[in-house]
Design a protein around this motif. Sequence first.
Motif, PDB file in Angstrom:
ATOM      1  N   GLN B  62      34.270  23.228 -13.447  1.00 59.30           N
ATOM      2  CA  GLN B  62      34.154  22.389 -14.631  1.00 59.30           C
ATOM      3  C   GLN B  62      32.685  22.212 -14.979  1.00 59.30           C
ATOM      4  O   GLN B  62      31.867  21.861 -14.132  1.00 59.30           O
ATOM      5  N   ALA B  63      32.342  22.476 -16.244  1.00 57.41           N
ATOM      6  CA  ALA B  63      30.937  22.397 -16.647  1.00 57.41           C
ATOM      7  C   ALA B  63      30.657  21.139 -17.475  1.00 57.41           C
ATOM      8  O   ALA B  63      29.554  20.624 -17.479  1.00 57.41           O
ATOM      9  N   ILE B  64      31.670  20.642 -18.192  1.00 57.69           N
ATOM     10  CA  ILE B  64      31.505  19.439 -19.021  1.00 57.69           C
ATOM     11  C   ILE B  64      32.649  18.479 -18.696  1.00 57.69           C
ATOM     12  O   ILE B  64      33.807  18.884 -18.614  1.00 57.69           O
ATOM     13  N   PHE B  65      32.269  17.206 -18.489  1.00 59.40           N
ATOM     14  CA  PHE B  65      33.262  16.203 -18.092  1.00 59.40           C
ATOM     15  C   PHE B  65      33.429  15.152 -19.177  1.00 59.40           C
ATOM     16  O   PHE B  65      32.486  14.407 -19.471  1.00 59.40           O
ATOM     17  N   ASP B  66      34.578  15.118 -19.781  1.00 57.34           N
ATOM     18  CA  ASP B  66      35.019  13.963 -20.543  1.00 57.34           C
ATOM     19  C   ASP B  66      33.951  13.391 -21.480  1.00 57.34           C
ATOM     20  O   ASP B  66      33.571  12.230 -21.362  1.00 57.34           O
ATOM     21  N   VAL B  67      33.465  14.197 -22.379  1.00 54.45           N
ATOM     22  CA  VAL B  67      32.384  13.736 -23.258  1.00 54.45           C
ATOM     23  C   VAL B  67      32.946  13.130 -24.544  1.00 54.45           C
ATOM     24  O   VAL B  67      33.848  13.694 -25.166  1.00 54.45           O
ATOM     25  N   HIS B  68      32.426  11.970 -24.874  1.00 55.64           N
ATOM     26  CA  HIS B  68      32.737  11.318 -26.155  1.00 55.64           C
ATOM     27  C   HIS B  68      31.423  11.163 -26.889  1.00 55.64           C
ATOM     28  O   HIS B  68      30.494  10.580 -26.353  1.00 55.64           O
ATOM     29  N   MET B  69      31.351  11.658 -28.096  1.00 54.06           N
ATOM     30  CA  MET B  69      30.082  11.523 -28.821  1.00 54.06           C
ATOM     31  C   MET B  69      30.283  11.823 -30.297  1.00 54.06           C
ATOM     32  O   MET B  69      31.151  12.607 -30.665  1.00 54.06           O
ATOM     33  N   ASP B  70      29.468  11.187 -31.126  1.00 56.42           N
ATOM     34  CA  ASP B  70      29.464  11.493 -32.555  1.00 56.42           C
ATOM     35  C   ASP B  70      28.117  12.078 -32.942  1.00 56.42           C
ATOM     36  O   ASP B  70      27.095  11.751 -32.346  1.00 56.42           O
ATOM     37  N   ILE B  71      28.155  12.937 -33.958  1.00 59.71           N
ATOM     38  CA  ILE B  71      26.901  13.415 -34.538  1.00 59.71           C
ATOM     39  C   ILE B  71      26.869  12.920 -35.975  1.00 59.71           C
ATOM     40  O   ILE B  71      27.825  13.142 -36.739  1.00 59.71           O
ATOM     41  N   LYS B  72      25.801  12.216 -36.291  1.00 58.71           N
ATOM     42  CA  LYS B  72      25.698  11.590 -37.606  1.00 58.71           C
ATOM     43  C   LYS B  72      25.296  12.621 -38.642  1.00 58.71           C
ATOM     44  O   LYS B  72      24.633  13.599 -38.336  1.00 58.71           O
ATOM     45  N   LYS B  73      25.689  12.357 -39.896  1.00 63.58           N
ATOM     46  CA  LYS B  73      25.306  13.253 -40.982  1.00 63.58           C
ATOM     47  C   LYS B  73      23.782  13.232 -41.156  1.00 63.58           C
ATOM     48  O   LYS B  73      23.156  12.172 -41.103  1.00 63.58           O
ATOM     49  N   ASN B  74      23.231  14.434 -41.329  1.00 59.15           N
ATOM     50  CA  ASN B  74      21.792  14.614 -41.582  1.00 59.15           C
ATOM     51  C   ASN B  74      20.863  14.046 -40.515  1.00 59.15           C
ATOM     52  O   ASN B  74      19.711  13.734 -40.802  1.00 59.15           O
ATOM     53  N   GLU B  75      21.367  13.890 -39.323  1.00 54.58           N
ATOM     54  CA  GLU B  75      20.441  13.475 -38.263  1.00 54.58           C
ATOM     55  C   GLU B  75      20.034  14.696 -37.450  1.00 54.58           C
ATOM     56  O   GLU B  75      20.654  15.760 -37.527  1.00 54.58           O
ATOM     57  N   VAL B  76      18.950  14.496 -36.691  1.00 55.84           N
ATOM     58  CA  VAL B  76      18.596  15.500 -35.694  1.00 55.84           C
ATOM     59  C   VAL B  76      18.896  14.863 -34.350  1.00 55.84           C
ATOM     60  O   VAL B  76      18.332  13.827 -34.016  1.00 55.84           O
ATOM     61  N   ILE B  77      19.843  15.462 -33.642  1.00 60.06           N
ATOM     62  CA  ILE B  77      20.160  14.905 -32.334  1.00 60.06           C
ATOM     63  C   ILE B  77      19.712  15.894 -31.268  1.00 60.06           C
ATOM     64  O   ILE B  77      19.963  17.092 -31.382  1.00 60.06           O
ATOM     65  N   ALA B  78      18.992  15.376 -30.275  1.00 57.76           N
ATOM     66  CA  ALA B  78      18.491  16.245 -29.213  1.00 57.76           C
ATOM     67  C   ALA B  78      19.342  16.064 -27.974  1.00 57.76           C
ATOM     68  O   ALA B  78      19.780  14.959 -27.673  1.00 57.76           O
ATOM     69  N   MET B  79      19.623  17.174 -27.300  1.00 60.10           N
ATOM     70  CA  MET B  79      20.330  17.114 -26.016  1.00 60.10           C
ATOM     71  C   MET B  79      19.329  17.510 -24.938  1.00 60.10           C
ATOM     72  O   MET B  79      18.739  18.592 -25.009  1.00 60.10           O
ATOM     73  N   ILE B  80      19.143  16.616 -23.994  1.00 60.05           N
ATOM     74  CA  ILE B  80      18.220  16.939 -22.910  1.00 60.05           C
ATOM     75  C   ILE B  80      18.943  16.784 -21.572  1.00 60.05           C
ATOM     76  O   ILE B  80      20.056  16.237 -21.517  1.00 60.05           O
TER      77      ILE B  80
END
Lengths: 424, 296
Positions: B62-80
């Motif tokens: 398993q590489a990803i566990f139970d992720v809940h998330m929103d991405i807002k319109k016209n935002e820049v979201i960084a994943m680190i």
Amino acid sequence: MSKDNRKKIRESLAKRNRSERHFQWFGKLGVILGLAAVVLLFVDIISKGSGAFRATYIQLEIEYDPDAIGVLDVNDTEELIFANWQNFAKKSLRDLFPEVTKRGEKRKLNNLVSEGAGFDFRDQLTQSPNLWGTKETLWILADDDIDTYYKSWLDDDPFSARLTSEQIKWIDQLHSKGLIALKFNTKFFERGDSREPEQAGIKGALIGSFFTLVLTLLMSFPMGVTAAIYLEEFAPKNKWTDLIEVNINNLAAVPSIIFGLLGLAIFINFFGIPRSIPVLGAIVLALMTLPTIIITSRAAIKSVPPSIREAALGVGASKFQTTLHHVLPLSLPGMLTGAIIGMARALGETAPLLMIGMVAFIVDIPGGFTDPATVLPVQIFLWIDSPERAFVEKTSAAIIILLSFLMVMNFIAVYLRKRLERRW
Amino acid sequence: MSNSKLSQSISTDGADPKISEQVLDVEKDLLSMESYSTIGNNLVEDAKMSVRNVNVFYGDKQAIFDVHMDIKKNEVIAMIGPSGCGKSTFLRTLNRMNDTIDSCVVSGEVTMDGENLYDPKLDVVELRARVGMVFQKPNPFPKSIFENVAYGPRLHGLADSKVDLDELVENSLKKAGLWEEAKDRLHQPGTGLSGGQQQRLCIARAIAVEPEVILMDEPCSALDPIATARIEELIEELSQNFTIAIVTHSMQQAARVSHRTAYFHLGKLIEVNPTETVFTMPEHKLTEAYITGRFG
Ligand SMILES: Nc1ncnc2c1ncn2[C@@H]1O[C@H](COP(=O)(O)OP(=O)(O)O)[C@@H](O)[C@H]1O
Ligand SMILES: [Mg+2]
């Protein structure tokens, strides 16, 4: 670093350098041996075979007199078919050596020129009947024994075993009059096989090879490439595809004669395809080259970096579009290289064709894919098996031609690979 | 965004051994936890994309566990997050790029404007036109610059005429800040450009089909600092028209370009917060440990 360690390193260095030198020596030795073998092969074959490109001709004064060949009416085709065309040459020889009167000697004299000369007269007169009654000075092909003797005599190493002393005397006389000479052997490139070595040519085998290879390529390349693309890009990776992969590799290692047996058992016995024809040879050779083409094509596809596929998929190309627009064009040079190498192998293949009757003695030059034919390597096999000494140089000449084709094909493959190789 | 000051405040000096021990304990806890919840404001009101309950497997792993998330319109979201924590895997669930990996299985729900992206009836071709992607290593096609940009529009039939297509290519190159450098060599191979130019070409290629969301997976990791700065500027400009999700291994970059930052650890989404918050007062111990340089 301590003095002690440096000393140790220096000591070990000598040993390391020595083993490196040894390794290089072995490498060079291998290369030299390989090259020497190639040079030896070529020198031997070329020295034996180059003679075949020239043949011994005797200059004769030919008078196209219907009487000489026992024809009464030159427009009667029936009569012409059964005419004794060889007599034109015989008569001319008798005029040249009027002192020969004994029956046996006359026969020996007649034997100076090739048995096939008569057919040439027939063809000539059928084509242009206005020659009847005229005279012509012609260079007529000599018999193979004369040819062998004359060539060896010119080389100061006469091989006279099959000639009588009279014949040798006549050749001497002809030579001093300038009536016997070596000339470019056009027959060799215009004729099919023959029992008479001086009449035997390579053209039938060349055309046979051409028809067979064209069909082989048409059958194996599209199939091989599609199979490779399917396996590489579309097929799921599971134990079935693993099994297929293993079997394709196995198939590539199957001795070629087995493919011949397959052709014999299935295509001749079961499907009833006539033997000896290029279509059948091509089916067998296509089956044989298919695994090679699949394997090289897959390697070519694998060498296309996955990032290109991702790029195409990322802008919304479908899998098929990605393959067609990017993967296929980028791997095509590699695939072509594989195909050419596969074709070169097929061109040199003998064993499976022996099994399906392409080893038959065929005089006529094949006119199509369904005419009985033989191919270059099988022709070599046939000639090398013939007892006449004159076939030795024919065999070598055929080998030279076969090797030239193979080399040209391999050069094209290398050129393509160099030319279209892409650096990522 | 005035995050430039922020980036200076990220300290990477030596780790306090005591804190490290604590962090290791927290990490151990995280590993053993059956369920966890993401800290911060991972859910927002006007979401462009919503990710719910997403798990990703590579075969048994398993590489990803139970992720809940929103991405807002016209935002820049960084994943680190530390390498191998699943950032790329997560990003690739957003345009179903993971479909191309045989062993990869995704469960859960990802929606864009309320539409389920994993609906069997949905065509991934259309999805990928709507969610563009820029990869880690610049990967222009070995074709001309023009052909690179024109490929997407041609595929989808976006240009009605040659003139239309020319205009579209020009606009895309302009938006990607490559027009000035490329206009005289449109028909030369894209692979002949410098690394930074190639990456901008890839961005131009992605925006030529006018996607709504652009995913970027470490777009600057193969570039030198000057080329990186240009791409970062570009991201800021693009954020006016596009929603951008960017994976980066550089915290400074995340601080400079993004509005929100999501921190992943061992396949779990630990914390999502406005970038400023994440880099000045992270809520979670692991986030703090990461931004202060205690994990690689
Ligand atoms: N194609 C794949 N097959 C199997 N495992 C993979 C594959 N890609 C990534 N993984 C595994 O999934 C985990 C997350 O990888 P990835 O998303 O690439 O991390 P990141 O981008 O954060 O460095 C890693 O443990 C990696 O080994
Ligand atoms: Mg990654």
